[in-house]
Design an enzyme around this catalytic site. Structure first.
Site, PDB file in Angstrom:
ATOM      1  N   HIS A 130      13.428  46.966  86.090  1.00 21.27           N
ATOM      2  CA  HIS A 130      12.189  46.618  85.466  1.00 21.27           C
ATOM      3  C   HIS A 130      11.025  47.420  85.983  1.00 21.27           C
ATOM      4  CE1 HIS A 130       8.973  43.861  83.876  1.00 21.27           C
ATOM      5  NE2 HIS A 130       8.343  44.402  85.021  1.00 21.27           N
ATOM      6  N   GLU A 131      10.866  47.642  87.360  1.00 21.17           N
ATOM      7  CA  GLU A 131       9.850  48.626  87.980  1.00 21.17           C
ATOM      8  C   GLU A 131      10.112  49.959  87.459  1.00 21.17           C
ATOM      9  OE1 GLU A 131       7.229  47.186  88.877  1.00 21.17           O
ATOM     10  OE2 GLU A 131       8.342  44.969  89.177  1.00 21.17           O
ATOM     11  N   HIS A 134       8.590  50.610  84.166  1.00 21.97           N
ATOM     12  CA  HIS A 134       7.039  50.820  84.061  1.00 21.97           C
ATOM     13  C   HIS A 134       6.809  52.108  84.438  1.00 21.97           C
ATOM     14  CE1 HIS A 134       5.446  46.802  83.618  1.00 21.97           C
ATOM     15  NE2 HIS A 134       5.840  46.325  84.649  1.00 21.97           N
ATOM     16  N   GLU A 201       4.727  44.134  79.973  1.00 16.14           N
ATOM     17  CA  GLU A 201       5.744  43.329  80.896  1.00 16.14           C
ATOM     18  C   GLU A 201       7.159  43.125  79.886  1.00 16.14           C
ATOM     19  OE1 GLU A 201       6.022  42.491  83.929  1.00 16.14           O
ATOM     20  OE2 GLU A 201       4.240  43.667  84.349  1.00 16.14           O
TER      21      GLU A 201
END
Length: 291
Positions: A130-131, A134, A201
């Protein structure tokens, strides 16, 4: 769809900025306010990674100091097709993580000790994917632009109050309109900024699930992190609430205004989307081959 929505929200913020400048009636105050806000946020953009990592006392790690964690980031970065970011660990009991850096070539990911201690390897893979999403999606750039616009809007609203109310000629809404601008414009900008944060998100959840290949790993991690955040304080985040949107789960304990001012979508909504994604991929709720 999320990218399109982000574009619309950013266009709205730009339009709001221009509209306030029009209501003030002059170019000078608008230009000065924007240049000041842009300069401040440009400085933050180039130095945000160092500033945030320092706020949380994060220490860089490598293959010798944290081999399993670093190898995981290497593997996920290859899956994402991005350069290997710098890897940090912050001494913090609350399980959480964030990414920073102005682009994929100058990025860093950070996990707390609480995250490394409380999550399984598969859940950790879901979080760090997930990071990295980003980083891949350049969300740091997007949020920097929205922060610049939000700051400029707030400054222009103050100009509208101090200068726009002096003459009906300059402000067609008069003194009362200037007061409304001062109150409502920053509020609207903040709400749009939070909406963009929530949109990014959702996109990072989707992209991260594709990077790890297992949406349910992230879904499980979000549930575990959310449960722990409610009972474990993050003292550093409480001192620096403006950084809350960077974490995978809001590190602050909730206030009374509810979801309207939330920096993140609800965990239930995120988990539901990930479960639907797993169903579409034909994946059962079981652990995969990463362990």
């Amino acid at each position: 769809m999320n990218t399109f929505r982000t574009g619309l929200l950013m266009a709205f913020m730009t339009g709001l900025f221009v509209a306030i400048g029009y209501l003030i009636g002059g170019q000078t105050g608008m230009v000065i306010a924007f240049l000041f806000a842009a300069g401040t946020n440009l400085f933050a953009y180039w130095n945000s990674d160092k500033m945030v990592l320092r706020m949380y006392g994060a220490q860089e790690v490598d293959e010798h100091s944290a081999p399993e964690f670093v190898h995981l980031i290497q593997r996920l970065s290859e899956n994402a097709g991005i350069p290997m970011p710098k890897v940090y660990i912050a001494q913090n009991p609350q399980p959480n993580a964030f990414a920073t850096g102005r682009n994929p070539q100058h990025a860093a990911v950070c996990a707390t000790t609480g995250l490394l201690e409380r999550l399984s390897y598969e859940e950790l893979a879901g979080v760090m994917a997930h990071e990295l999403a980003h980083v891949k999606n350049r969300d740091t750039l997007i949020m920097t632009i929205t922060a610049t616009l939000a700051g400029a809007i707030s400054m222009l609203a103050n100009f509208a109050f101090f200068f726009g109310g002096r003459s009906d000629r300059n402000n067609p809404l008069g003194p009362f309109g200037a007061i409304l601008i001062m109150i409502l414009a920053p509020l609207a900008a903040t709400l749009v900024q939070l909406a963009i944060s929530r949109t990014r998100e959702y996109e990072a959840d989707r992209e991260g699930a594709m990077i790890s290949g297992r949406p349910l790993w992230l879904a499980s991690a979000l549930q575990r992190i959310s449960a722990n955040v409610q009972r474990i304080d993050n003292v550093d985040a409480e001192r620096n609430p403006a950084t809350a949107h960077m974490f995978i789960i809001n590190p602050l304990h909730g206030g009374g205004l509810g979801s309207l001012f939330a920096t993140h979508p609800s965990t239930e909504q995120r988990v539901s989307r990930l479960q639907a994604m797993a169903n579409e991929m034909g994946q059962a709720p079981e652990r995969g081959p990463w362990s």
